[in-house]
Design a protein around this motif. Structure first.
Motif, PDB file in Angstrom:
ATOM      1  N   UNK A 226       0.774  -1.048   0.073  1.00 38.05           N
ATOM      2  CA  UNK A 226      -0.068  -0.145   0.004  1.00 38.05           C
ATOM      3  C   UNK A 226       0.428   1.651  -0.265  1.00 38.05           C
ATOM      4  N   UNK A 227       2.168   1.749   0.434  1.00 38.64           N
ATOM      5  CA  UNK A 227       2.874   2.775   0.991  1.00 38.64           C
ATOM      6  C   UNK A 227       3.604   2.745  -0.110  1.00 38.64           C
ATOM      7  N   UNK A 228       4.117   1.658  -0.607  1.00 36.55           N
ATOM      8  CA  UNK A 228       5.059   1.742  -2.461  1.00 36.55           C
ATOM      9  C   UNK A 228       3.873   2.423  -3.595  1.00 36.55           C
ATOM     10  N   UNK A 229       2.585   1.223  -3.511  1.00 32.62           N
ATOM     11  CA  UNK A 229       1.524   2.083  -4.254  1.00 32.62           C
ATOM     12  C   UNK A 229       1.451   3.132  -4.054  1.00 32.62           C
ATOM     13  N   UNK A 230       1.665   3.544  -3.062  1.00 28.06           N
ATOM     14  CA  UNK A 230       0.598   5.397  -3.222  1.00 28.06           C
ATOM     15  C   UNK A 230       1.684   6.173  -3.440  1.00 28.06           C
TER      16      UNK A 230
END
Lengths: 169, 190
Positions: free
Chosen positions: B32-36
């Motif tokens: 999720x963090x990397x996708x954001x």
């Protein structure tokens, strides 16, 4: 008092100032409405940035990555087996050839004394190989080997293409 | 023991021992963090997901070279950042990229008119602006706020100096501050 620039305010927010600078900014915020307003807005920005929620990829993302990882290791394993089988086949051909050469040499030899066995065997075997790898035979042998390599390469490529297609769906 | 309670190092060691399935825990932890971050850098959901998948595959394939000298997150985010740069390296995008930073920030500031500023909810407005930030600013803001990384760590990932990271962070915050000030001003006038 108004010489408190944006950089100082940002550093104050991040607690990244020396004690003296920190006190200076603190006093400026308390005494100047302009600096106070700038700092409060900056603080608001900081809080909003902190509260932004993270976004997510598709629900089955993890499953998809793991599937791709599995596929990759399966392909790698299959490639290894394929290479091993081609090499074993080549090894077997070479072994058969050497065996046949020995058989030819032994069957064509006349009975001799035991002390001369090793010398004669090695001499005859050397002669046999020299004859076999003569100009004409060497060309044929090289051609057959190249043909086997080409066929193996083609099958390996085709197999890989097929595996990739299978696992990409 | 629950896999989710394990540290990154413990999971990596387990994966290195051949427990491939444990890698899913790392994916769930960082996706999720990397996708954001990727979405903010690439400005596109589809590209972000595609690049993210490549990043996890690259990280897995190179896990044997990971020597635990840095945190897994630092190592992984370097892969993410470099992959985003590679994705953006097509000629047109590269030019856009090089022209970004300060000019883009000024453009961003002037692109919001009074109507947008007053009507929009403040949280949504901040989110919208963050999503439109230039590449490096987006990366720094995401790592600093979402990942709660120190500026030294961000500098290590982006391969720039710590002072440069701070400049980027301050400029991004100042841009938002100025837009909010402008918004407050319009609200007072109305």
């Amino acid at each position: 008092m108004n010489n408190i620039n944006d950089e100082l305010l940002n550093k104050y927010l991040d607690d990244d100032l020396s004690r003296e600078e920190n006190d200076l900014v603190k006093i400026s915020i308390e005494n100047s409405s302009e600096v106070k307003k700038r700092y409060e807005t900056l603080l608001k920005v900081h809080e909003h940035l902190n509260s932004i929620e993270k976004e997510s990829p598709s629900i089955d993302f993890t499953k998809l990555v793991m599937k791709k990882l599995n596929a990759k290791s399966v392909i790698a394993r299959q490639q290894k087996y394929f290479l091993l089988s081609v090499l074993s086949m080549l090894g077997l051909i070479i072994l058969c050839f050497v065996g046949y050469a020995f058989y030819q040499v032994i069957s064509s030899m006349q009975p001799i004394q035991s002390s001369e066995i090793v010398t004669n065997y090695s001499k005859n075997l050397g002669d046999y190989f020299s004859n076999f790898f003569g100009q004409k035979n060497l060309t044929i042998f090289g051609s057959v080997l190249s043909f086997i390599m080409l066929i193996s390469g083609y099958f390996l490529y085709d197999y890989q293409k097929h595996s990739k297609k299978t696992f990409s769906h | 023991m629950m896999m989710k309670n394990l540290t990154d190092v413990e999971i990596i060691e387990s994966v290195k021992k051949g427990n491939q399935a444990d890698y899913a825990v790392l994916i769930d932890r960082y996706k999720n963090k990397a996708f954001t971050m990727l979405k903010r850098m690439l400005k596109n959901d589809f590209d972000a997901e595609e690049v993210l998948m490549d990043c996890f595959l690259k990280a897995y394939n190179n896990l044997s070279t990971f020597k635990f000298e840095s945190k897994f997150s630092t190592w992984f985010y370097r892969i993410v950042y470099n992959s985003a740069l590679t994705k953006l390296s097509s000629a047109k995008r590269k030019i856009e990229n090089e022209m970004s930073s300060v000019d883009d920030l000024h453009f961003l500031q002037s692109s919001y008119n009074a109507d947008d500023l007053v009507k929009e909810d403040l949280s949504l407005l901040v989110k919208k602006i963050v999503n439109e930030l230039p590449l490096k600013n987006a990366a720094v803001i995401t790592m600093f706020y979402l990942e709660e990384m120190r500026t030294e760590e961000i500098a290590d990932i982006l391969q720039i100096s710590v002072s440069n990271v701070k400049v980027i962070l301050y400029r991004s915050r100042n841009l938002l501050r100025e837009i909010i000030e402008k918004r407050n001003l319009f609200q007072e006038v109305i």
